[in-house]
Design a protein around this motif. Structure first.
Motif, PDB file in Angstrom:
ATOM      1  N   ASN A 125       3.366   6.768  -5.110  1.00 28.90           N
ATOM      2  CA  ASN A 125       3.115   7.024  -6.534  1.00 28.90           C
ATOM      3  C   ASN A 125       2.116   8.163  -6.734  1.00 28.90           C
ATOM      4  O   ASN A 125       2.281   8.995  -7.638  1.00 28.90           O
ATOM      5  CB  ASN A 125       2.589   5.759  -7.219  1.00 28.90           C
ATOM      6  N   THR A 126       1.091   8.185  -5.896  1.00 20.29           N
ATOM      7  CA  THR A 126       0.097   9.257  -5.990  1.00 20.29           C
ATOM      8  C   THR A 126       0.754  10.621  -5.776  1.00 20.29           C
ATOM      9  O   THR A 126       0.455  11.591  -6.490  1.00 20.29           O
ATOM     10  CB  THR A 126      -1.027   9.041  -4.959  1.00 20.29           C
ATOM     11  N   ALA A 127       1.659  10.692  -4.796  1.00 20.18           N
ATOM     12  CA  ALA A 127       2.351  11.955  -4.535  1.00 20.18           C
ATOM     13  C   ALA A 127       3.174  12.385  -5.751  1.00 20.18           C
ATOM     14  O   ALA A 127       3.180  13.564  -6.132  1.00 20.18           O
ATOM     15  CB  ALA A 127       3.254  11.816  -3.311  1.00 20.18           C
ATOM     16  N   GLY A 152       3.343   9.372   2.462  1.00 20.36           N
ATOM     17  CA  GLY A 152       2.712   8.312   1.687  1.00 20.36           C
ATOM     18  C   GLY A 152       3.076   6.932   2.204  1.00 20.36           C
ATOM     19  O   GLY A 152       2.228   6.027   2.253  1.00 20.36           O
ATOM     20  N   GLU A 195      -1.985  15.661   0.218  1.00 18.35           N
ATOM     21  CA  GLU A 195      -3.033  14.830   0.777  1.00 18.35           C
ATOM     22  C   GLU A 195      -2.494  13.783   1.742  1.00 18.35           C
ATOM     23  O   GLU A 195      -3.129  13.483   2.766  1.00 18.35           O
ATOM     24  CB  GLU A 195      -3.788  14.130  -0.364  1.00 18.35           C
ATOM     25  N   ASN A 196      -1.321  13.212   1.427  1.00 19.47           N
ATOM     26  CA  ASN A 196      -0.768  12.191   2.315  1.00 19.47           C
ATOM     27  C   ASN A 196      -0.481  12.744   3.706  1.00 19.47           C
ATOM     28  O   ASN A 196      -0.760  12.096   4.727  1.00 19.47           O
ATOM     29  CB  ASN A 196       0.520  11.604   1.730  1.00 19.47           C
ATOM     30  N   GLU A 211       2.793  11.312  -8.968  1.00 19.45           N
ATOM     31  CA  GLU A 211       1.951  11.539 -10.150  1.00 19.45           C
ATOM     32  C   GLU A 211       1.227  12.878 -10.095  1.00 19.45           C
ATOM     33  O   GLU A 211       0.981  13.516 -11.127  1.00 19.45           O
ATOM     34  CB  GLU A 211       0.946  10.396 -10.292  1.00 19.45           C
ATOM     35  N   THR A 212       0.873  13.307  -8.896  1.00 20.27           N
ATOM     36  CA  THR A 212       0.171  14.582  -8.741  1.00 20.27           C
ATOM     37  C   THR A 212       1.128  15.751  -8.520  1.00 20.27           C
ATOM     38  O   THR A 212       0.697  16.892  -8.390  1.00 20.27           O
ATOM     39  CB  THR A 212      -0.825  14.514  -7.566  1.00 20.27           C
ATOM     40  N   ASP A 240       0.823  -1.208   0.000  1.00 19.21           N
ATOM     41  CA  ASP A 240       0.000   0.000   0.000  1.00 19.21           C
ATOM     42  C   ASP A 240       0.860   1.263   0.000  1.00 19.21           C
ATOM     43  O   ASP A 240       0.449   2.306  -0.519  1.00 19.21           O
ATOM     44  CB  ASP A 240      -0.918   0.033   1.222  1.00 19.21           C
ATOM     45  N   LYS A 294       1.552   2.673  -3.424  1.00 24.15           N
ATOM     46  CA  LYS A 294       0.400   3.338  -4.024  1.00 24.15           C
ATOM     47  C   LYS A 294       0.377   4.817  -3.667  1.00 24.15           C
ATOM     48  O   LYS A 294       0.202   5.681  -4.553  1.00 24.15           O
ATOM     49  CB  LYS A 294      -0.884   2.659  -3.543  1.00 24.15           C
ATOM     50  N   TRP A 295       0.561   5.139  -2.378  1.00 23.84           N
ATOM     51  CA  TRP A 295       0.450   6.531  -1.957  1.00 23.84           C
ATOM     52  C   TRP A 295       1.693   7.337  -2.333  1.00 23.84           C
ATOM     53  O   TRP A 295       1.597   8.550  -2.593  1.00 23.84           O
ATOM     54  CB  TRP A 295       0.178   6.607  -0.455  1.00 23.84           C
TER      55      TRP A 295
END
Length: 435
Positions: A35-37, A268, A48-49, A39-40, A29, A32-33
């Protein structure tokens, strides 16, 4: 000594993969977070994290607010600074908030607990340990207030994930009008029974700190958290941690600040770890129980806790050798020497044997009052002043508990990825050290 050729260890082979003291346990998991950081494009100290780990940590600890910081030491520094400002007022830019003030501090801990007192120009007074939990002795703390009655701040650490005697410590501090900085860096997820209910460590002081260092029970590779019920305190720590920038269109500073905010990438990893905290605690407890059962026939005891008052997170399993089963061992500041004796052993021998078979253990934290940098600081025991109690005619007037635990104790491999079979080999190695 070459333990691989020692007849006591015939039949044991080194572990192919190292058995660690306590290494990060990833679940997927986390990626995932992170990568989100990426990618955004939120990879700095907002995102957000960060918002989510602050929410999750506050919710778990049972406090209203959390501030995500770069490491546990940063959290401890700002908590200590905040306590000093509350007690003694805002300091000048070239002076810490504890300038010229004494602070009572846990003695048996890592120096990250204590160094912030020096960062803020204060003077640490070390409070000896007690045998029941290996944490700050309430009796020694009472003695400290008798000797230094003007002291108004106490730093309390929970060693290896086991809560200290917080009911007594809080009562003593309340009686003397003292504030508490709670260092729960090692004990996130541990509980203490207070006023008829179970409460989380990280919520027991006036200012509370946890750590997400790489070896902690959950990790972000780094990171720490300041925990509080005070919005004012949370906002002040958040301001200090971002270089104390004022609300202006340019960089305006009225206070000294620090670059202490957590990154959204580190957050994340922690965000992915948080759902597994209770699982990790259960795994660590199983390790502790297997050691306790597997070593019960040896002259050793596990690191203790009060089952009626605390639920540790069992971050590290430790043992202490009975006094009459200690073989000869001497230590300098940086080296050691020991002798193997039949039916006896020492922490140094056990640690060397484990290392020879590719397993990592550690000595117990060397008490702060024994550290070269702090040897001139006051040290208080259950008998009173712990310094200068011997001379050519007097043998001494009581035991130094922290030094005794350091001398006879060690931290065992406690990695939650270690299998039961691997742990049984570790237990076997320890048995053979006593042959």
């Amino acid at each position: 000594m070459n333990y691989l050729n020692d007849s006591r260890f015939i039949g044991i082979k080194p572990f192919e993969k190292k058995i660690w003291l306590s290494s990060p346990t990833m679940h997927g998991d986390e990626q995932k977070w992170v990568n989100t950081a990426i990618e955004t494009n939120w990879v700095s100290t907002v995102g957000e994290n960060i918002n989510e780990v602050e929410r999750l940590a506050a919710e778990y600890a049972g406090v209203k607010y959390a501030v995500a910081l770069s490491c546990g030491t940063a959290a401890l520094h700002l908590a200590t600074k905040l306590a000093g400002e509350k007690l003694f007022g805002q300091a000048k830019p070239d002076r810490g908030t504890l300038f010229g003030k004494k602070v009572f501090c846990s003695d048996c801990t890592f120096d990250a607990s204590i160094n912030p007192v020096a960062y803020e120009d204060g003077e640490a007074v070390f409070i000896d340990t007690e045998y029941d939990t290996w944490n700050t002795s309430p009796k020694a703390l009472e003695n400290a207030f008798e000797i230094y009655p003007d002291t108004k701040l106490v730093v309390v650490a929970h060693l290896y994930g086991t809560p200290g005697k917080m009911e007594e410590i809080k009562r003593i501090c309340d009686e003397h009008g003292a504030l508490i900085v709670e260092d729960a860096a090692e004990s996130f997820g541990a509980k203490y029974f207070l006023n008829g209910e179970w409460v989380e460590t990280g919520s027991l002081g006036n200012y509370n700190c946890i750590s997400f260092n790489g070896n902690k029970i959950i990790t972000g590779s780094a990171g720490g958290m300041f925990l509080t019920d005070s919005l004012e305190d949370a906002n002040k720590v958040r301001k200090w941690s971002t270089q104390s920038r004022e609300n202006a269109p340019w960089y305006e500073h009225e206070e000294i600040g620090y670059n202490y905010r957590m990154s959204n990438i580190v957050a994340g990893i922690i965000r992915g770890q948080m759902p597994y905290l209770n699982e990790h605690i259960a795994q660590k407890k199983a390790i502790y129980e297997r050691y306790k059962e597997g070593l019960k026939d040896l002259p050793v005891r596990m690191n203790p806790y009060d089952e009626n008052k605390s639920q540790p997170n069992f971050w590290l399993s430790c043992l202490i050798i009975d006094s009459d089963a200690m073989s000869k061992q001497v230590r300098s500041d940086r080296d050691y020497l020991y002798k193997s004796e039949s039916g006896k052993s020492s922490p140094s021998e056990i640690l060397d044997a484990l290392a020879a078979f590719n397993a990592e253990g550690r000595p117990i934290w060397k008490p702060m009052h024994m550290q070269p940098i702090y040897r001139s600081n006051a040290f208080i025991t259950e008998n009173g002043n712990g310094r200068g109690n011997t001379n050519a005619y007097i043998a001494g007037n009581g035991i130094d508990v922290g030094a005794d635990i350091f001398n006879r104790g060690l931290c065992l491999p406690s990695d939650n990825k270690m299998t039961a079979e691997e742990q049984n080999i570790v237990i076997d190695i320890i048995h053979r050290c006593f042959k």
